[in-house]
Design a protein around this motif. Structure first.
Motif, short mmCIF file in Angstrom:
data_model
loop_
_atom_site.label_atom_id
_atom_site.label_comp_id
_atom_site.label_asym_id
_atom_site.label_seq_id
_atom_site.Cartn_x
_atom_site.Cartn_y
_atom_site.Cartn_z
N ILE A 14 21.67 60.78 57.94
CA ILE A 14 22.02 62.14 57.50
C ILE A 14 22.01 62.21 55.97
N VAL A 15 22.60 61.21 55.31
CA VAL A 15 22.60 61.18 53.84
C VAL A 15 21.16 61.21 53.31
N ALA A 16 20.28 60.47 53.96
CA ALA A 16 18.88 60.38 53.51
C ALA A 16 18.08 61.63 53.85
N VAL A 23 25.02 70.75 55.99
CA VAL A 23 25.68 70.25 54.78
C VAL A 23 26.37 71.41 54.08
N VAL A 24 27.66 71.27 53.81
CA VAL A 24 28.41 72.35 53.16
C VAL A 24 28.71 72.06 51.70
N ALA A 25 28.60 70.82 51.28
CA ALA A 25 28.85 70.47 49.88
C ALA A 25 28.35 69.06 49.63
N SER A 26 28.07 68.78 48.37
CA SER A 26 27.70 67.40 48.03
C SER A 26 28.03 67.15 46.57
N SER A 27 28.10 65.87 46.24
CA SER A 27 28.31 65.44 44.86
C SER A 27 27.34 64.29 44.63
N ASP A 28 27.43 63.67 43.47
CA ASP A 28 26.55 62.52 43.20
C ASP A 28 26.77 61.40 44.21
N LEU A 45 32.89 66.56 58.08
CA LEU A 45 32.93 65.12 57.81
C LEU A 45 32.51 64.91 56.36
N VAL A 46 33.30 64.13 55.64
CA VAL A 46 32.99 63.84 54.24
C VAL A 46 32.74 62.35 54.12
N VAL A 47 31.54 62.00 53.65
CA VAL A 47 31.12 60.59 53.67
C VAL A 47 30.57 60.21 52.30
N PRO A 48 30.82 58.96 51.88
CA PRO A 48 30.13 58.48 50.68
C PRO A 48 28.65 58.28 50.98
N LYS A 49 27.82 58.44 49.96
CA LYS A 49 26.39 58.21 50.17
C LYS A 49 26.10 56.73 50.40
N GLU A 50 26.93 55.88 49.82
CA GLU A 50 26.77 54.44 50.08
C GLU A 50 27.41 54.08 51.41
N HIS A 51 26.85 53.09 52.05
CA HIS A 51 27.34 52.67 53.37
C HIS A 51 28.50 51.69 53.24
N TYR A 52 29.63 52.08 53.81
CA TYR A 52 30.75 51.16 54.06
C TYR A 52 31.15 51.37 55.51
N PRO A 53 31.51 50.33 56.23
CA PRO A 53 31.77 50.52 57.65
C PRO A 53 33.03 51.32 57.95
N ASP A 54 34.02 51.23 57.08
CA ASP A 54 35.27 51.95 57.34
C ASP A 54 36.04 52.10 56.03
N VAL A 55 37.15 52.85 56.08
CA VAL A 55 37.87 53.15 54.85
C VAL A 55 38.53 51.90 54.28
N GLY A 65 34.95 55.95 44.31
CA GLY A 65 34.21 56.63 45.37
C GLY A 65 35.14 57.26 46.38
N LEU A 66 36.21 56.55 46.70
CA LEU A 66 37.20 57.10 47.64
C LEU A 66 37.85 58.36 47.07
N ALA A 67 38.18 58.32 45.79
CA ALA A 67 38.74 59.52 45.15
C ALA A 67 37.71 60.65 45.18
N GLY A 68 36.44 60.30 45.05
CA GLY A 68 35.39 61.32 45.09
C GLY A 68 35.29 61.97 46.46
N VAL A 69 35.43 61.19 47.51
CA VAL A 69 35.40 61.73 48.87
C VAL A 69 36.58 62.69 49.07
N ILE A 70 37.75 62.27 48.62
CA ILE A 70 38.94 63.12 48.80
C ILE A 70 38.80 64.40 47.97
N GLY A 71 38.28 64.26 46.76
CA GLY A 71 38.09 65.44 45.91
C GLY A 71 37.09 66.42 46.50
N LEU A 72 36.02 65.89 47.08
CA LEU A 72 35.03 66.78 47.70
C LEU A 72 35.64 67.47 48.91
N ALA A 73 36.40 66.73 49.71
CA ALA A 73 37.08 67.33 50.86
C ALA A 73 38.03 68.44 50.42
N ASP A 74 38.76 68.20 49.37
CA ASP A 74 39.72 69.19 48.86
C ASP A 74 39.00 70.47 48.44
#
Ligand code: 5GP
Ligand code: ZN
Length: 116
Positions: A14-16, A23-28, A45-55, A65-74
């Protein structure tokens, strides 16, 4: 594809842009798209563009990056609802995780049910 993509991962696809999503929003560093089976008036669903298996792995490696996910969700919660929301990171199969690319469930809109 970046070096951190996981080739068989649904959310990496989906990211690719290889699998369509609403898609409702995105950041870098993150994107936000509607869940295919919404459990609330706004279920994104808010996901980092880089792959991590879990939080757990994400937080241990990339706090920015985690702060970026939370900020985008907010921001999405303010755009699509009234800024009041619930964020859930299911972590591990017993907690209900079924897609192993870290994602925050953003639930908003109306009254959300309380936990039992
Ligand atoms: P989990 O169970 O891992 O916490 O959450 C995975 C979420 O991904 C579920 O809420 C599910 O509805 C959603 N999902 C699964 N496949 C797709 C898909 O192809 N597109 C979108 N937009 N959401 C999906
Ligand atoms: Zn992935």
């Amino acid at each position: 594809m970046t070096s951190t993509d996981s080739p068989d991962c649904l959310f990496c696809k989906i990211v690719a842009g290889d699998i369509p999503a609403d898609v409702v929003a995105s950041s870098d560093t993150a994107i936000a798209f509607r869940d295919i089976a919404p459990k609330a008036p706004v279920h994104v669903l808010v996901v980092p563009k880089e792959h991590y298996p879990d939080v757990s792995a994400f937080a241990a490696t990339d706090t920015e990056g985690l702060a970026g996910v939370i900020g985008l969700a907010d921001g999405v919660a303010s755009e699509l609802a009234d800024g009041q929301y619930r964020l859930i990171f299911n972590t591990g199969p017993k907690a209900g995780q079924s897609v192993f690319h870290v994602h925050a469930h953003l639930l908003a809109g109306g009254e959300l049910p309380g936990f039992a």
